[in-house]
Design a protein around this motif. Structure first.
Motif, short mmCIF file in Angstrom:
data_model
loop_
_atom_site.label_atom_id
_atom_site.label_comp_id
_atom_site.label_asym_id
_atom_site.label_seq_id
_atom_site.Cartn_x
_atom_site.Cartn_y
_atom_site.Cartn_z
N GLN A 86 -7.59 12.62 0.37
CA GLN A 86 -8.21 13.83 -0.17
C GLN A 86 -7.79 14.98 0.74
O GLN A 86 -7.77 14.82 1.97
CB GLN A 86 -9.73 13.69 -0.15
N ARG A 121 6.62 -0.79 12.69
CA ARG A 121 6.25 -1.54 11.50
C ARG A 121 7.21 -1.26 10.35
O ARG A 121 8.16 -0.49 10.48
CB ARG A 121 4.85 -1.13 11.01
N SER A 141 -4.86 5.40 3.44
CA SER A 141 -5.62 6.64 3.30
C SER A 141 -6.08 6.91 1.87
O SER A 141 -5.36 6.60 0.92
CB SER A 141 -4.73 7.80 3.75
N THR A 142 -7.24 7.51 1.74
CA THR A 142 -7.67 7.92 0.40
C THR A 142 -7.13 9.31 0.05
O THR A 142 -7.26 9.75 -1.09
CB THR A 142 -9.21 7.91 0.29
N THR A 178 -1.44 5.67 7.04
CA THR A 178 -1.00 6.41 5.86
C THR A 178 -1.08 5.56 4.59
O THR A 178 -1.44 6.06 3.53
CB THR A 178 0.45 6.91 6.11
N ASP A 200 9.85 3.46 13.95
CA ASP A 200 8.53 2.87 13.70
C ASP A 200 8.57 1.38 14.00
O ASP A 200 9.53 0.69 13.68
CB ASP A 200 8.08 3.09 12.25
N THR A 228 2.53 11.91 9.13
CA THR A 228 2.79 12.90 10.18
C THR A 228 4.26 12.90 10.57
O THR A 228 4.92 13.94 10.58
CB THR A 228 1.91 12.64 11.42
N ILE A 274 -4.45 14.50 7.13
CA ILE A 274 -3.18 14.84 6.46
C ILE A 274 -2.91 16.35 6.49
O ILE A 274 -1.78 16.78 6.70
CB ILE A 274 -3.19 14.30 5.03
C1 LIG Z 1 -9.46 4.51 4.75
C2 LIG Z 1 -8.93 5.83 5.22
C3 LIG Z 1 -9.22 6.97 4.49
C4 LIG Z 1 -8.71 8.20 4.88
N1 LIG Z 1 -8.95 9.29 4.10
C5 LIG Z 1 -8.38 10.48 4.40
C6 LIG Z 1 -8.52 11.57 3.52
O1 LIG Z 1 -9.17 11.48 2.48
N2 LIG Z 1 -7.91 12.74 3.85
C7 LIG Z 1 -7.17 12.88 5.00
O2 LIG Z 1 -6.61 13.95 5.25
N3 LIG Z 1 -7.04 11.85 5.87
C8 LIG Z 1 -7.62 10.65 5.59
N4 LIG Z 1 -7.48 9.60 6.43
C9 LIG Z 1 -6.75 9.81 7.67
C10 LIG Z 1 -5.25 9.83 7.40
O3 LIG Z 1 -4.91 8.76 6.57
C11 LIG Z 1 -4.51 9.75 8.70
O4 LIG Z 1 -4.85 10.89 9.48
C12 LIG Z 1 -3.01 9.76 8.50
O5 LIG Z 1 -2.58 8.78 7.59
C13 LIG Z 1 -2.36 9.53 9.83
O6 LIG Z 1 -0.99 9.53 9.63
P1 LIG Z 1 -0.04 9.31 10.85
O7 LIG Z 1 1.35 9.38 10.34
O8 LIG Z 1 -0.43 10.24 11.95
O9 LIG Z 1 -0.42 7.85 11.36
P2 LIG Z 1 0.05 6.44 10.76
O10 LIG Z 1 0.18 6.45 9.30
O11 LIG Z 1 -0.82 5.40 11.37
O12 LIG Z 1 1.51 6.31 11.33
C14 LIG Z 1 1.76 6.11 12.71
C15 LIG Z 1 2.93 5.17 12.81
O13 LIG Z 1 3.33 5.07 14.17
C16 LIG Z 1 3.83 3.76 14.37
N5 LIG Z 1 3.77 3.49 15.80
C17 LIG Z 1 2.67 3.46 16.60
N6 LIG Z 1 3.03 3.21 17.87
C18 LIG Z 1 4.38 3.04 17.88
C19 LIG Z 1 5.34 2.73 18.89
N7 LIG Z 1 4.98 2.54 20.18
N8 LIG Z 1 6.64 2.61 18.53
C20 LIG Z 1 7.02 2.80 17.24
N9 LIG Z 1 6.15 3.09 16.24
C21 LIG Z 1 4.86 3.21 16.56
C22 LIG Z 1 2.88 2.89 13.56
O14 LIG Z 1 3.47 1.67 13.23
C23 LIG Z 1 2.59 3.75 12.34
O15 LIG Z 1 3.40 3.42 11.23
C24 LIG Z 1 -7.94 8.34 6.07
C25 LIG Z 1 -7.66 7.19 6.82
C26 LIG Z 1 -8.14 5.95 6.41
C27 LIG Z 1 -7.80 4.73 7.21
#
Ligand SMILES: Cc1cc2nc3c(=O)[nH]c(=O)nc-3n(C[C@H](O)[C@H](O)[C@H](O)COP(=O)(O)OP(=O)(O)OC[C@H]3O[C@@H](n4cnc5c(N)ncnc54)[C@H](O)[C@@H]3O)c2cc1C
Length: 404
Positions: A73, A60, A70-71, A67, A58, A39, A372
């Motif tokens: 799809q 981490r 994630s699988t 992310t 971030d 995102t 995603i």
């Molecule tokens: C096993 C699994 C399977 C999935 N399969 C699918 C799929 O098939 N299709 C699909 O569309 N979605 C799927 N998803 C969901 C999808 O992976 C997530 O919606 C997406 O990865 C979220 O991305 P993000 O960037 O919003 O969150 P994240 O990848 O979690 O990133 C958020 C980041 O914010 C950082 N952060 C948090 N708080 C703070 C702070 N206070 N200060 C600084 N940094 C901070 C964290 O360290 C992290 O790196 C799946 C998820 C999982 C776990």
């Protein structure tokens, strides 16, 4: 909170983006993006393209939150079926949400084409299986409503499903608009791309612990006490965004995934379709570019990471068994397994935009199984808001709907 544990395949397969760059001194930027997952990366991409100065922070290592687990799809179908969503949020909003989700797959494809980032994005067909007779009736309703609203879909009865896909089930909905990718490689690839073009600041291992509204923007404070001044904040902090929200808007869920050893391409199922089902929670599967099979599901309400992890071995067995029920003839040997955190909202839709009354703090929370595709939509909606372009999706995904 640990967002995942076990060995997520993508972090092993890709070389870890070994980037250690914590913020060391006060900084000023137009937009501060909290979170470097898919995102945050897509938001940064859209803002950089619009010429808006931004920085990603971030806590981490880059993109190692959900992310990395994630699988990935990519389907236009949202966790809540269109026929059921209409009852929750009305026909117009539901249909717009489904069409936005469909469009976002093409938009993601274009992002990778235009940047030359290659996260193994691949178009594949998708099969939504009826798990039982009540699932079959749901498919009938879904088929009718999707056809009426010009969404790509065809109906396979049991004999056609068996002949074309070797699956025994009462029926399935099929479309060829889906895709799959590697979201870890996508996020790190996009961030590297903009770093190289020198239009993006990127800070890892920098936690934002508090924020203060100031005239014309915000001052954020890192865990080291370093201030960041910005005109806007975009919270792309995934399932940890709760600390920035006045109230809880989603339920957390633990989910499980595993990947098989590679097999010969000829041993894989027809079309390498994405496969999922009507049961709740649903089981799903896909293949990878190196001829492995990835399966996931077995979701349970999230209690804490220790409990989630304790269930891993048992969940692996259940997912293996589920796979064998669908394709008993395909050799399936588990290579790696992991568990992750996931979340859902009551209407299946993400939360995108500012909390009412906080005009300069935008949320990009792509919750649910379509996280995603929602991330792509969030990046565009927020970019449009910042450059003053009206976006009809804002109303549908905004927090205002909580009050209705
Ligand atoms: C096993 C699994 C399977 C999935 N399969 C699918 C799929 O098939 N299709 C699909 O569309 N979605 C799927 N998803 C969901 C999808 O992976 C997530 O919606 C997406 O990865 C979220 O991305 P993000 O960037 O919003 O969150 P994240 O990848 O979690 O990133 C958020 C980041 O914010 C950082 N952060 C948090 N708080 C703070 C702070 N206070 N200060 C600084 N940094 C901070 C964290 O360290 C992290 O790196 C799946 C998820 C999982 C776990």
């Amino acid at each position: 909170m640990d967002l995942h544990s076990g060995l997520p395949y993508w972090i092993v397969k890709n070389q870890l983006f070994n980037y250690h760059h914590p913020l060391k001194e006060a900084c000023t930027v137009d937009v501060a993006i909290i979170g470097s997952g898919i995102t945050g990366a897509l938001v940064a991409h859209e803002l950089c393209l619009a010429g808006i100065s931004c920085a990603v922070f971030d806590k981490r290592t880059i993109a190692t939150g959900s992310t990395g687990a994630s699988t990935a799809q990519l389907q236009y179908e949202i966790d809540v079926p269109l026929s059921a969503m209409i009852d929750k949020v009305g026909e117009s909003a539901s249909v717009t949400a489904y069409h936005a989700s469909l469009q976002s797959i093409t938009d993601l494809e274009q992002v990778f084409e235009s940047t030359g980032v290659h996260p193994n994005f691949k178009r594949v067909s998708s099969l939504f299986l009826a798990s039982n007779q009540s699932g079959f009736r749901l498919l009938e309703r879904e088929y009718e409503v999707r056809r009426r609203h010009n969404l790509p879909v065809s109906f396979l009865h049991a004999d056609a499903l068996l002949a074309a896909h070797r699956i025994e089930a009462p029926g399935a909905l099929k479309n060829t608009a889906a895709a799959q990718m590697d979201s870890y490689s996508a996020a790190t690839g996009l961030l590297k791309y903009h770093r190289k073009k020198s239009d993006l600041l990127l800070f890892s291992h920098t936690e934002i612990v508090s924020y203060q509204e100031r005239k014309g923007g915000y001052e954020l404070l890192t865990g080291e006490g370093i201030p960041i001044s910005c005109k806007y904040v975009v919270v792309a902090a995934g399932f940890e965004a709760g600390q920035f929200l006045p109230k809880q808007v989603m339920d957390l869920i633990s989910t499980y995934a595993l990947i098989s050893q590679p097999v010969q391409p000829s041993q894989l199922w027809p079309e390498r379709s994405l496969i999922w089902e009507t049961a709740t929670p649903y089981f799903y599967m896909r293949t990878t570019s190196d001829n492995r099979m990835m399966v996931g599901g077995e979701d349970v309400p999230f209690r804490n990471p220790e409990r989630r992890d304790r269930l891993l071995r048992w969940k692996i067995k259940r997912l293996e068994r589920k796979f064998r029920e669908v394709y008993p003839e395909i050799p399936f040997v588990v290579d790696m397994a992991w568990c992750g955190t996931f979340s859902s909202t009551k209407d299946g839709l993400p939360f995108i935009g500012p909390w009412p009354g906080k005009k300069r703090m935008h949320f990009a929370l792509g919750y649910g199984g379509n996280g995603i595709t929602f991330s792509m939509i969030a990046a565009q909606v927020i970019k449009n808001k910042l450059v003053g372009v009206k976006d009809e999706r804002e109303k549908i995904f905004g927090f205002e709907r909580l009050g209705r």
